[in-house]
Design a protein around this motif. Sequence first.
Motif, PDB file in Angstrom:
ATOM      1  N   HIS A 209      13.648 -17.210  13.064  1.00 58.62           N
ATOM      2  CA  HIS A 209      15.050 -16.817  12.885  1.00 58.62           C
ATOM      3  C   HIS A 209      15.234 -15.798  11.754  1.00 58.62           C
ATOM      4  CE1 HIS A 209      14.831 -20.454  15.117  1.00 58.62           C
ATOM      5  NE2 HIS A 209      15.030 -21.280  14.112  1.00 58.62           N
ATOM      6  N   HIS A 210      14.184 -15.072  11.451  1.00 55.28           N
ATOM      7  CA  HIS A 210      14.236 -14.166  10.296  1.00 55.28           C
ATOM      8  C   HIS A 210      13.522 -12.841  10.564  1.00 55.28           C
ATOM      9  CE1 HIS A 210      13.611 -13.711   5.638  1.00 55.28           C
ATOM     10  NE2 HIS A 210      13.766 -12.540   6.226  1.00 55.28           N
ATOM     11  N   GLY A 211      12.230 -12.858  10.852  1.00 55.54           N
ATOM     12  CA  GLY A 211      11.521 -11.596  11.021  1.00 55.54           C
ATOM     13  C   GLY A 211      10.028 -11.780  11.165  1.00 55.54           C
ATOM     14  N   VAL A 212       9.294 -10.719  10.844  1.00 56.15           N
ATOM     15  CA  VAL A 212       7.842 -10.696  11.007  1.00 56.15           C
ATOM     16  C   VAL A 212       7.202 -10.136   9.745  1.00 56.15           C
ATOM     17  CG1 VAL A 212       5.918  -9.912  12.452  1.00 56.15           C
ATOM     18  CG2 VAL A 212       8.176 -10.278  13.481  1.00 56.15           C
ATOM     19  N   PHE A 213       6.036 -10.670   9.414  1.00 57.22           N
ATOM     20  CA  PHE A 213       5.265 -10.297   8.235  1.00 57.22           C
ATOM     21  C   PHE A 213       3.886  -9.890   8.731  1.00 57.22           C
ATOM     22  CE2 PHE A 213       3.792 -11.196   3.828  1.00 57.22           C
ATOM     23  CZ  PHE A 213       4.938 -10.893   3.118  1.00 57.22           C
ATOM     24  N   VAL A 214       3.455  -8.651   8.466  1.00 54.38           N
ATOM     25  CA  VAL A 214       2.150  -8.201   8.946  1.00 54.38           C
ATOM     26  C   VAL A 214       1.348  -7.569   7.811  1.00 54.38           C
ATOM     27  CG1 VAL A 214       2.967  -7.833  11.311  1.00 54.38           C
ATOM     28  CG2 VAL A 214       2.981  -5.915   9.698  1.00 54.38           C
ATOM     29  N   SER A 215       0.026  -7.545   8.011  1.00 52.49           N
ATOM     30  CA  SER A 215      -0.899  -6.974   7.038  1.00 52.49           C
ATOM     31  C   SER A 215      -1.839  -6.012   7.743  1.00 52.49           C
ATOM     32  CB  SER A 215      -1.702  -8.099   6.377  1.00 52.49           C
ATOM     33  OG  SER A 215      -2.721  -7.579   5.535  1.00 52.49           O
ATOM     34  N   GLY A 216      -2.223  -4.935   7.034  1.00 49.12           N
ATOM     35  CA  GLY A 216      -3.147  -3.988   7.633  1.00 49.12           C
ATOM     36  C   GLY A 216      -3.847  -3.122   6.602  1.00 49.12           C
ATOM     37  N   GLU A 217      -4.799  -2.338   7.094  1.00 49.26           N
ATOM     38  CA  GLU A 217      -5.623  -1.510   6.219  1.00 49.26           C
ATOM     39  C   GLU A 217      -4.888  -0.271   5.712  1.00 49.26           C
ATOM     40  OE1 GLU A 217      -9.506  -0.573   7.735  1.00 49.26           O
ATOM     41  OE2 GLU A 217      -9.726  -2.525   8.706  1.00 49.26           O
ATOM     42  N   ASP A 218      -4.036   0.311   6.554  1.00 46.71           N
ATOM     43  CA  ASP A 218      -3.326   1.525   6.153  1.00 46.71           C
ATOM     44  C   ASP A 218      -1.965   1.543   6.834  1.00 46.71           C
ATOM     45  OD1 ASP A 218      -3.688   2.478   8.809  1.00 46.71           O
ATOM     46  OD2 ASP A 218      -5.570   3.460   8.276  1.00 46.71           O
ATOM     47  N   PHE A 219      -1.203   2.589   6.587  1.00 45.01           N
ATOM     48  CA  PHE A 219       0.164   2.644   7.101  1.00 45.01           C
ATOM     49  C   PHE A 219       0.199   2.702   8.626  1.00 45.01           C
ATOM     50  CE2 PHE A 219       0.699   4.807   2.838  1.00 45.01           C
ATOM     51  CZ  PHE A 219       1.274   3.698   2.222  1.00 45.01           C
ATOM     52  N   ASP A 220      -0.670   3.511   9.234  1.00 41.76           N
ATOM     53  CA  ASP A 220      -0.654   3.643  10.690  1.00 41.76           C
ATOM     54  C   ASP A 220      -1.009   2.336  11.386  1.00 41.76           C
ATOM     55  OD1 ASP A 220       0.109   6.292  10.595  1.00 41.76           O
ATOM     56  OD2 ASP A 220      -1.916   7.094  10.890  1.00 41.76           O
ATOM     57  N   LEU A 221      -2.071   1.687  10.927  1.00 39.86           N
ATOM     58  CA  LEU A 221      -2.502   0.447  11.571  1.00 39.86           C
ATOM     59  C   LEU A 221      -1.461  -0.657  11.389  1.00 39.86           C
ATOM     60  CD1 LEU A 221      -6.298   0.427  10.642  1.00 39.86           C
ATOM     61  CD2 LEU A 221      -5.331   0.681  12.933  1.00 39.86           C
ATOM     62  N   THR A 222      -0.854  -0.717  10.222  1.00 37.11           N
ATOM     63  CA  THR A 222       0.108  -1.787   9.953  1.00 37.11           C
ATOM     64  C   THR A 222       1.398  -1.567  10.725  1.00 37.11           C
ATOM     65  OG1 THR A 222      -0.843  -1.937   7.725  1.00 37.11           O
ATOM     66  CG2 THR A 222       1.201  -3.137   8.130  1.00 37.11           C
ATOM     67  N   PHE A 223       1.892  -0.338  10.731  1.00 39.62           N
ATOM     68  CA  PHE A 223       3.077  -0.052  11.526  1.00 39.62           C
ATOM     69  C   PHE A 223       2.784  -0.276  13.012  1.00 39.62           C
ATOM     70  CE2 PHE A 223       5.900   2.582  14.050  1.00 39.62           C
ATOM     71  CZ  PHE A 223       7.129   2.265  13.513  1.00 39.62           C
ATOM     72  N   GLY A 224       1.616   0.163  13.459  1.00 37.54           N
ATOM     73  CA  GLY A 224       1.243  -0.008  14.863  1.00 37.54           C
ATOM     74  C   GLY A 224       1.156  -1.465  15.266  1.00 37.54           C
ATOM     75  N   LEU A 225       0.716  -2.312  14.339  1.00 41.37           N
ATOM     76  CA  LEU A 225       0.657  -3.748  14.613  1.00 41.37           C
ATOM     77  C   LEU A 225       2.061  -4.309  14.813  1.00 41.37           C
ATOM     78  CD1 LEU A 225      -0.834  -6.447  14.806  1.00 41.37           C
ATOM     79  CD2 LEU A 225      -0.908  -6.513  12.295  1.00 41.37           C
ATOM     80  N   MET A 226       2.972  -4.008  13.898  1.00 41.25           N
ATOM     81  CA  MET A 226       4.354  -4.461  14.036  1.00 41.25           C
ATOM     82  C   MET A 226       4.966  -3.943  15.336  1.00 41.25           C
ATOM     83  SD  MET A 226       6.846  -6.197  12.436  1.00 41.25           S
ATOM     84  CE  MET A 226       6.634  -6.126  10.649  1.00 41.25           C
TER      85      MET A 226
END
Length: 272
Positions: A209-226
């Motif tokens: 009921h709030h959102g998503v928390f993601v982790s990644g190596e760089d900006f592209d990979l992390t944004f792409g994961l979300m």
Amino acid sequence: MKVLDAEFVQGYIRMANDGWEQGWHERNGGNLTYRMKPEEVEMVKENFQPKEWTPIGTSVPKLAGEYFISTGSGKYFRNVIIKPEDSFAIIEINDKGENYRIVWGLVNGGRPTSELPSHLMNHEVKLIATGGRHRVIYHAHPANVIAMTFVLPLEDKVFTRELWEMATECPVVFPDGVGVVPWMVPGGRDIAVATSELMKKYDVAIWAHHGVFVSGEDFDLTFGLMHTVEKSAEIFVKVRSMAPYKLQTITSDDFRNLAKDFKVTLPEQFLD
């Protein structure tokens, strides 16, 4: 070099703006932190003007001496690209990992994200788990994932299977699956601890009921994961709006064949 001229800072700004344009950051929703590389610190440290030390609210000794870029509490993602020096800060962690200080940014006052304890605890977990490869922690409010948390059991296996089944690329992009945190008051130690426990196993934690928390190596990979998780959730919402059940889907054996061809390991617990 001026902070805003640095390529890594421009990458940070672009990612924040990309999230805004996706519609994931209403008002002051969401936050983004990046653990800087030593050479990046050296590149821009001539601009630093350290402020007073402030308690983090938790202890992250493995992050002692590290520098981070953090969005500001109460700041709007839509303003990061037009007023960057007012929208985010570079912070330094002290030698015990218990305090931080702003060394650049938030020129009109303010403090780093209210979710700073969650971010830093999870940076510490991912630093250990990935040998330092992961540097980005990103929290957003993608509507379709949030919608899923109202209609599905809040269980890792249930969410992982539904998201995997909605798009073939999903088990390749997040082969470890996703974790789910039940609803908790944001910004406190409890949600930080619960999320960091999940981040020992996953790169994605869904906050009910709030959102998503993601982790990644760089900006592209992390944004792409979300982006991938939310696209899969969007398909789920559309499928559920068309019918209460699926006539066909990707099976456990299909996933095993996919994993073999794409050379990823899928936890068998999600394939039962």
